[in-house]
Design a protein around this motif. Structure first.
Motif, mmCIF file in Angstrom:
data_model
loop_
_atom_site.group_PDB
_atom_site.id
_atom_site.type_symbol
_atom_site.label_atom_id
_atom_site.label_comp_id
_atom_site.label_asym_id
_atom_site.label_seq_id
_atom_site.Cartn_x
_atom_site.Cartn_y
_atom_site.Cartn_z
ATOM 1 N N GLN A 135 -23.533 -6.250 10.601
ATOM 2 C CA GLN A 135 -24.508 -7.037 9.868
ATOM 3 C C GLN A 135 -24.170 -8.516 9.978
ATOM 4 O O GLN A 135 -23.005 -8.901 9.978
ATOM 5 C CB GLN A 135 -24.496 -6.618 8.397
ATOM 6 C CG GLN A 135 -25.024 -5.227 8.142
ATOM 7 C CD GLN A 135 -26.526 -5.135 8.318
ATOM 8 O OE1 GLN A 135 -27.216 -6.149 8.274
ATOM 9 N NE2 GLN A 135 -27.030 -3.943 8.545
ATOM 10 N N ILE A 136 -25.205 -9.330 10.082
ATOM 11 C CA ILE A 136 -25.003 -10.776 10.141
ATOM 12 C C ILE A 136 -25.054 -11.316 8.723
ATOM 13 O O ILE A 136 -26.058 -11.174 8.031
ATOM 14 C CB ILE A 136 -26.080 -11.448 11.017
ATOM 15 C CG1 ILE A 136 -25.986 -10.931 12.452
ATOM 16 C CG2 ILE A 136 -25.924 -12.965 10.987
ATOM 17 C CD1 ILE A 136 -27.078 -11.452 13.364
ATOM 18 N N LYS A 137 -23.977 -11.929 8.312
ATOM 19 C CA LYS A 137 -23.909 -12.470 6.965
ATOM 20 C C LYS A 137 -24.768 -13.721 6.865
ATOM 21 O O LYS A 137 -24.834 -14.514 7.797
ATOM 22 C CB LYS A 137 -22.456 -12.795 6.605
ATOM 23 C CG LYS A 137 -22.275 -13.319 5.184
ATOM 24 C CD LYS A 137 -20.799 -13.575 4.892
ATOM 25 C CE LYS A 137 -20.602 -14.109 3.484
ATOM 26 N NZ LYS A 137 -19.178 -14.359 3.190
ATOM 27 N N GLU A 138 -25.411 -13.890 5.726
ATOM 28 C CA GLU A 138 -26.218 -15.078 5.496
ATOM 29 C C GLU A 138 -25.834 -15.719 4.173
ATOM 30 O O GLU A 138 -25.290 -15.072 3.278
ATOM 31 C CB GLU A 138 -27.709 -14.723 5.501
ATOM 32 C CG GLU A 138 -28.223 -14.295 6.863
ATOM 33 C CD GLU A 138 -29.718 -14.034 6.829
ATOM 34 O OE1 GLU A 138 -30.269 -13.885 5.717
ATOM 35 O OE2 GLU A 138 -30.331 -13.974 7.897
ATOM 36 N N MET A 139 -26.127 -16.986 4.066
ATOM 37 C CA MET A 139 -25.830 -17.731 2.855
ATOM 38 C C MET A 139 -26.882 -17.417 1.792
ATOM 39 O O MET A 139 -28.073 -17.402 2.073
ATOM 40 C CB MET A 139 -25.830 -19.236 3.161
ATOM 41 C CG MET A 139 -25.436 -20.112 1.989
ATOM 42 S SD MET A 139 -25.570 -21.889 2.392
ATOM 43 C CE MET A 139 -24.478 -22.011 3.799
ATOM 44 N N GLU A 140 -26.443 -17.152 0.574
ATOM 45 C CA GLU A 140 -27.374 -16.900 -0.516
ATOM 46 C C GLU A 140 -27.989 -18.220 -0.973
ATOM 47 O O GLU A 140 -27.345 -19.267 -0.956
ATOM 48 C CB GLU A 140 -26.667 -16.232 -1.689
ATOM 49 C CG GLU A 140 -26.162 -14.834 -1.378
ATOM 50 C CD GLU A 140 -25.513 -14.188 -2.588
ATOM 51 O OE1 GLU A 140 -25.432 -14.869 -3.636
ATOM 52 O OE2 GLU A 140 -25.093 -13.028 -2.486
ATOM 53 N N PHE A 141 -29.257 -18.152 -1.398
ATOM 54 C CA PHE A 141 -29.936 -19.347 -1.874
ATOM 55 C C PHE A 141 -29.304 -19.831 -3.177
ATOM 56 O O PHE A 141 -28.724 -19.057 -3.944
ATOM 57 C CB PHE A 141 -31.426 -19.078 -2.094
ATOM 58 C CG PHE A 141 -32.200 -18.932 -0.810
ATOM 59 C CD1 PHE A 141 -32.408 -20.026 0.009
ATOM 60 C CD2 PHE A 141 -32.714 -17.707 -0.422
ATOM 61 C CE1 PHE A 141 -33.119 -19.904 1.189
ATOM 62 C CE2 PHE A 141 -33.423 -17.572 0.754
ATOM 63 C CZ PHE A 141 -33.619 -18.677 1.566
ATOM 64 N N ILE A 142 -29.437 -21.117 -3.412
ATOM 65 C CA ILE A 142 -28.882 -21.742 -4.610
ATOM 66 C C ILE A 142 -29.792 -21.434 -5.807
ATOM 67 O O ILE A 142 -31.013 -21.542 -5.704
ATOM 68 C CB ILE A 142 -28.763 -23.266 -4.426
ATOM 69 C CG1 ILE A 142 -27.849 -23.589 -3.234
ATOM 70 C CG2 ILE A 142 -28.237 -23.934 -5.697
ATOM 71 C CD1 ILE A 142 -26.441 -23.102 -3.393
ATOM 72 N N THR A 143 -29.194 -21.032 -6.923
ATOM 73 C CA THR A 143 -29.974 -20.789 -8.134
ATOM 74 C C THR A 143 -30.209 -22.108 -8.868
ATOM 75 O O THR A 143 -29.547 -23.122 -8.598
ATOM 76 C CB THR A 143 -29.253 -19.816 -9.068
ATOM 77 O OG1 THR A 143 -28.024 -20.426 -9.528
ATOM 78 C CG2 THR A 143 -28.918 -18.510 -8.334
ATOM 79 N N VAL A 144 -31.154 -22.083 -9.799
ATOM 80 C CA VAL A 144 -31.449 -23.284 -10.588
ATOM 81 C C VAL A 144 -30.220 -23.700 -11.391
ATOM 82 O O VAL A 144 -29.906 -24.893 -11.500
ATOM 83 C CB VAL A 144 -32.647 -23.025 -11.522
ATOM 84 C CG1 VAL A 144 -32.878 -24.228 -12.431
ATOM 85 C CG2 VAL A 144 -33.905 -22.738 -10.709
ATOM 86 N N GLN A 145 -29.523 -22.714 -11.951
ATOM 87 C CA GLN A 145 -28.330 -23.035 -12.750
ATOM 88 C C GLN A 145 -27.255 -23.696 -11.886
ATOM 89 O O GLN A 145 -26.605 -24.658 -12.317
ATOM 90 C CB GLN A 145 -27.764 -21.762 -13.393
ATOM 91 C CG GLN A 145 -28.645 -21.153 -14.482
ATOM 92 C CD GLN A 145 -29.821 -20.380 -13.936
ATOM 93 O OE1 GLN A 145 -29.922 -20.159 -12.727
ATOM 94 N NE2 GLN A 145 -30.717 -19.963 -14.816
#
Length: 257
Positions: A135-145
């Motif tokens: 699996q190709i790892k991806e960066m998680e999106f930034i949350t508002v907090q």
């Protein structure tokens, strides 16, 4: 006692006298057997009318309660409609759109750039598909907090949507890079083999088994301009524990955490 009060008192007494006279007249009529039957019929009709009036009053009360309930529901529906319209008008740009070419990896959905599509094996159409090696790892999106936790001096004028747009572009570059890198060399086109060789040369003992990109990858696979503003966003992503920098051999490697 003033004149107005005296007139009201006189009217009240006259009304009482008229009522007594009417009762005496009815009493006299009631003594007549023929007229007494009419009086009983009138009494029965009046009682029936009173019953209908009571039922009507209850029905009106029920309808009034129902109307209030419907008005409350209408208010709730209007609030829901306004909230839905607000969501529709404020969809984050990093959310996937209908009709885009998407790749789902690691629970994330990423769109590939045209350049990345060109660089990925054209011969794949003539060969049987094989399962990916990993699996190709991806960066998680930034949350508002998380975005709110970034110091203002570091954010500057960068908005929440702009930062997540950078995350999306980095994921695009990573997906394009490792889709090529994980292919057997013999199955690659000449252009893709050059990319594969370059990716291999970027590897070090510290990056083994990790996913990273360099500035050249970002420019070629995601059409990103790695300027001062983008470097600032990379620092923000470091602050949010999304990546770290590894330097060596004249390259800065942005490795996912």
């Amino acid at each position: 006692m003033n004149r107005g009060e005296l007139e009201d008192l006189t009217k009240h007494i006259n009304d009482k006298i008229s009522l007594v006279k009417r009762l005496l007249e009815l009493r006299a009529v009631a003594k007549d057997p023929d007229k007494r039957a009419y009086l009983h019929k009138i009494e029965h009709d009046i009682n029936a009318i009173n019953g209908l009036l009571d039922r009507f009053e209850r029905y009106v009360s029920q309808q009034r309660d129902l109307l209030k309930h419907l008005q409350d529901l209408d208010t709730f529906f209007q609030e829901d409609e306004q909230n839905a319209q607000h969501l529709l008008e404020n969809i984050p740009p990093h959310m996937p759109r209908k009709g885009a070419q998407l790749i789902v990896q690691g629970g994330q959905t990423t769109a590939l750039s045209k350049q990345a599509e060109v660089n990925i094996v054209p011969q794949e159409q003539d060969q049987p598909r094989k399962p990916p090696r990993s699996q190709i790892k991806e960066m998680e999106f930034i949350t508002v907090q998380e975005f709110d936790s970034i110091p203002q001096y570091m954010k500057g004028r960068v908005t929440y949507d702009q930062l997540n747009s950078a995350v999306k572009s980095i994921n695009m570059a990573i997906t394009g890079k490792y889709k090529i890198f994980q292919q057997p060399v013999k199955s690659l086109s000449n252009a893709a083999r050059k990319f594969h060789q370059r990716f291999k040369e970027q590897e070090t003992k510290d990056t083994k088994g990790q996913f990273f990109v360099v500035e050249e990858d970002l420019r070629e696979l995601a059409q990103l301009k790695v300027d001062k503003r983008f470097v600032g966003m990379l620092n923000m992503l470091r602050h949010c524990q999304r990546l770290k920098e590894l330097r060596g051999g004249g390259l800065t490697r942005y490795m996912l955490l």
